[in-house]
Design a protein around this motif. Structure first.
Motif, mmCIF file in Angstrom:
data_model
loop_
_atom_site.group_PDB
_atom_site.id
_atom_site.type_symbol
_atom_site.label_atom_id
_atom_site.label_comp_id
_atom_site.label_asym_id
_atom_site.label_seq_id
_atom_site.Cartn_x
_atom_site.Cartn_y
_atom_site.Cartn_z
ATOM 1 N N ALA A 78 0.813 -1.223 0.000
ATOM 2 C CA ALA A 78 0.000 0.000 0.000
ATOM 3 C C ALA A 78 0.842 1.267 0.000
ATOM 4 N N ILE A 79 2.162 1.133 0.051
ATOM 5 C CA ILE A 79 3.011 2.326 0.152
ATOM 6 C C ILE A 79 2.805 3.296 -1.006
ATOM 7 N N PRO A 80 2.714 2.840 -2.270
ATOM 8 C CA PRO A 80 2.486 3.830 -3.341
ATOM 9 C C PRO A 80 1.196 4.632 -3.155
ATOM 10 N N ALA A 81 0.103 3.961 -2.802
ATOM 11 C CA ALA A 81 -1.152 4.679 -2.570
ATOM 12 C C ALA A 81 -1.035 5.612 -1.374
ATOM 13 N N ILE A 82 -0.381 5.152 -0.309
ATOM 14 C CA ILE A 82 -0.195 6.003 0.870
ATOM 15 C C ILE A 82 0.641 7.225 0.505
ATOM 16 N N ARG A 83 1.680 7.027 -0.308
ATOM 17 C CA ARG A 83 2.483 8.182 -0.750
ATOM 18 C C ARG A 83 1.585 9.215 -1.430
ATOM 19 N N ARG A 84 0.693 8.746 -2.306
ATOM 20 C CA ARG A 84 -0.140 9.675 -3.067
ATOM 21 C C ARG A 84 -1.183 10.350 -2.172
ATOM 22 N N PHE A 85 -1.817 9.586 -1.282
ATOM 23 C CA PHE A 85 -2.776 10.201 -0.358
ATOM 24 C C PHE A 85 -2.076 11.216 0.547
ATOM 25 N N ALA A 86 -0.845 10.904 0.969
ATOM 26 C CA ALA A 86 -0.142 11.787 1.904
ATOM 27 C C ALA A 86 0.083 13.175 1.313
ATOM 28 N N THR A 87 0.223 13.262 -0.008
ATOM 29 C CA THR A 87 0.421 14.573 -0.635
ATOM 30 C C THR A 87 -0.831 15.433 -0.556
ATOM 31 N N LEU A 88 -1.978 14.821 -0.251
ATOM 32 C CA LEU A 88 -3.235 15.571 -0.170
ATOM 33 C C LEU A 88 -3.504 16.113 1.229
ATOM 34 N N ILE A 89 -2.737 15.665 2.224
ATOM 35 C CA ILE A 89 -2.990 16.071 3.608
ATOM 36 C C ILE A 89 -2.463 17.489 3.828
ATOM 37 N N PRO A 90 -3.318 18.433 4.180
ATOM 38 C CA PRO A 90 -2.833 19.794 4.426
ATOM 39 C C PRO A 90 -1.935 19.841 5.661
ATOM 40 N N ALA A 91 -0.964 20.700 5.638
ATOM 41 C CA ALA A 91 -0.104 20.878 6.809
ATOM 42 C C ALA A 91 -0.949 21.261 8.018
ATOM 43 N N GLY A 92 -0.708 20.592 9.126
ATOM 44 C CA GLY A 92 -1.445 20.884 10.351
ATOM 45 C C GLY A 92 -2.717 20.084 10.526
ATOM 46 N N SER A 93 -3.142 19.338 9.508
ATOM 47 C CA SER A 93 -4.354 18.535 9.623
ATOM 48 C C SER A 93 -4.073 17.307 10.485
ATOM 49 N N PRO A 94 -4.988 16.947 11.408
ATOM 50 C CA PRO A 94 -4.783 15.742 12.213
ATOM 51 C C PRO A 94 -4.683 14.517 11.311
ATOM 52 N N ALA A 95 -3.608 13.743 11.453
ATOM 53 C CA ALA A 95 -3.404 12.601 10.563
ATOM 54 C C ALA A 95 -2.516 11.572 11.230
ATOM 55 N N ARG A 96 -2.779 10.293 10.899
ATOM 56 C CA ARG A 96 -1.890 9.200 11.284
ATOM 57 C C ARG A 96 -1.613 8.372 10.035
ATOM 58 N N ILE A 97 -0.340 8.064 9.831
ATOM 59 C CA ILE A 97 0.068 7.184 8.750
ATOM 60 C C ILE A 97 0.797 6.001 9.377
ATOM 61 N N VAL A 98 0.252 4.812 9.178
ATOM 62 C CA VAL A 98 0.754 3.617 9.860
ATOM 63 C C VAL A 98 1.045 2.543 8.805
ATOM 64 N N ILE A 99 2.287 2.054 8.774
ATOM 65 C CA ILE A 99 2.689 1.072 7.772
ATOM 66 C C ILE A 99 3.347 -0.120 8.445
ATOM 67 N N GLU A 100 2.881 -1.306 8.092
ATOM 68 C CA GLU A 100 3.481 -2.542 8.595
ATOM 69 C C GLU A 100 4.548 -3.052 7.639
ATOM 70 N N THR A 101 5.688 -3.464 8.200
ATOM 71 C CA THR A 101 6.723 -4.132 7.419
ATOM 72 C C THR A 101 7.428 -5.138 8.320
ATOM 73 N N VAL A 102 8.447 -5.782 7.811
ATOM 74 C CA VAL A 102 9.096 -6.857 8.570
ATOM 75 C C VAL A 102 9.846 -6.311 9.776
ATOM 76 N N ASP A 103 10.718 -5.333 9.537
ATOM 77 C CA ASP A 103 11.541 -4.785 10.609
ATOM 78 C C ASP A 103 12.056 -3.416 10.172
ATOM 79 N N ALA A 104 12.891 -2.818 10.991
ATOM 80 C CA ALA A 104 13.368 -1.461 10.707
ATOM 81 C C ALA A 104 14.183 -1.397 9.418
ATOM 82 N N ASP A 105 14.862 -2.486 9.059
ATOM 83 C CA ASP A 105 15.656 -2.495 7.833
ATOM 84 C C ASP A 105 14.794 -2.440 6.579
#
Length: 249
Positions: free
Chosen positions: A136-163
């Motif tokens: 979902a990262i590509p879609a999340i990238r595109r949606f994130a560009t629509l979020i106005p600065a200062g708007s309440p938002a959470r972006i949460v992404i699951e992956t294997v580990d920090a690497d």
């Protein structure tokens, strides 16, 4: 503030292009650039759009041969007059798309169909929740560009580990969930299940996409928050054990 998701049709076209370059962002996440004159006029109006990519096993001599190749659906990330960027989550050697994205020689042919339609976010949500796994990262990238600065938002992404975390440009800090050896979706499902009514922002837009098992808890969250399903996106982008699974439009 108010918003809606509006359905808009696009002219369904089949295009041919070639692999121009690849950029490994993590050990199993790669961005490829496709190029070709037929990409002129390519359009994708919605952040969650899907196009169908056709992957030949070798050099394709004709358009018909290319159209007959195995295909999968992906979200267009960015594009110009003669180029198109696409990101792939590559888990081993488990699918035709992953093999192509990881190993196809530069110059290899690829077919592109669509997008055939879009769900366009119109208006201004009062708050945002964007949640997904690597697919979902590509879609999340595109949606994130629509979020106005200062708007309440959470972006949460699951992956294997920090690497396996990738850089995502957004007006808020991305929250990463690490599943380790657990099944894909498990950490994201636990996060969604833990969200209560008090966690809902005002007039939220909710986007949730990951392995198919995320759909039930995602819809349960919409119910808890009182979000109309017509004003949210909850999708299984892929299904464990089913290479032919296609995400719903």
């Amino acid at each position: 503030m108010s918003f809606s998701l509006e359905r808009r049709g696009l002219e369904l076209r089949f295009r041919t292009a070639a692999l121009a370059s690849r950029d490994w962002l993590t050990p199993d996440f790669v961005r490829v650039r496709l190029s070709g004159s037929e990409l002129a006029g390519f359009a994708s109006l919605g952040s969650d759009d899907h196009m169908r990519l056709f992957f030949p096993s070798g050099p394709a001599e004709t358009v018909e041969e290319l159209r007959a190749s195995p295909s999968r659906e992906y979200t267009p990330l960015a594009w110009g007059d003669d180029w198109l960027d696409v990101e792939f989550a590559v888990h081993g050697d488990e699918g035709v798309a992953a093999r192509w994205a990881a190993n196809a020689p530069v110059g290899s042919s690829i077919g592109i169909g669509g997008p055939r339609g879009s769900a366009v976010l119109v208006g201004a949500p009062g708050s945002w929740l964007l949640a997904g796994d690597e697919t979902a990262i590509p879609a999340i990238r595109r949606f994130a560009t629509l979020i106005p600065a200062g708007s309440p938002a959470r972006i949460v992404i699951e992956t294997v580990d920090a690497d396996h975390e990738v850089d995502v440009q957004a007006p808020v800090e991305v929250e990463w969930l690490h599943r380790g050896e657990a099944p894909a979706g498990s950490a994201l499902i636990a996060f969604l299940d833990a969200l209560g009514e008090a966690d809902a922002g005002a007039d939220p837009f909710v986007f949730i996409a990951a392995e198919q098992s995320v759909v039930k808890p995602g819809r349960a969250l919409l119910a808890r928050w009182g979000v109309d399903t017509s004003r949210a996106v909850v999708k299984g982008y892929w299904k464990r054990g089913e290479a032919e699974y296609h995400a719903p439009h």
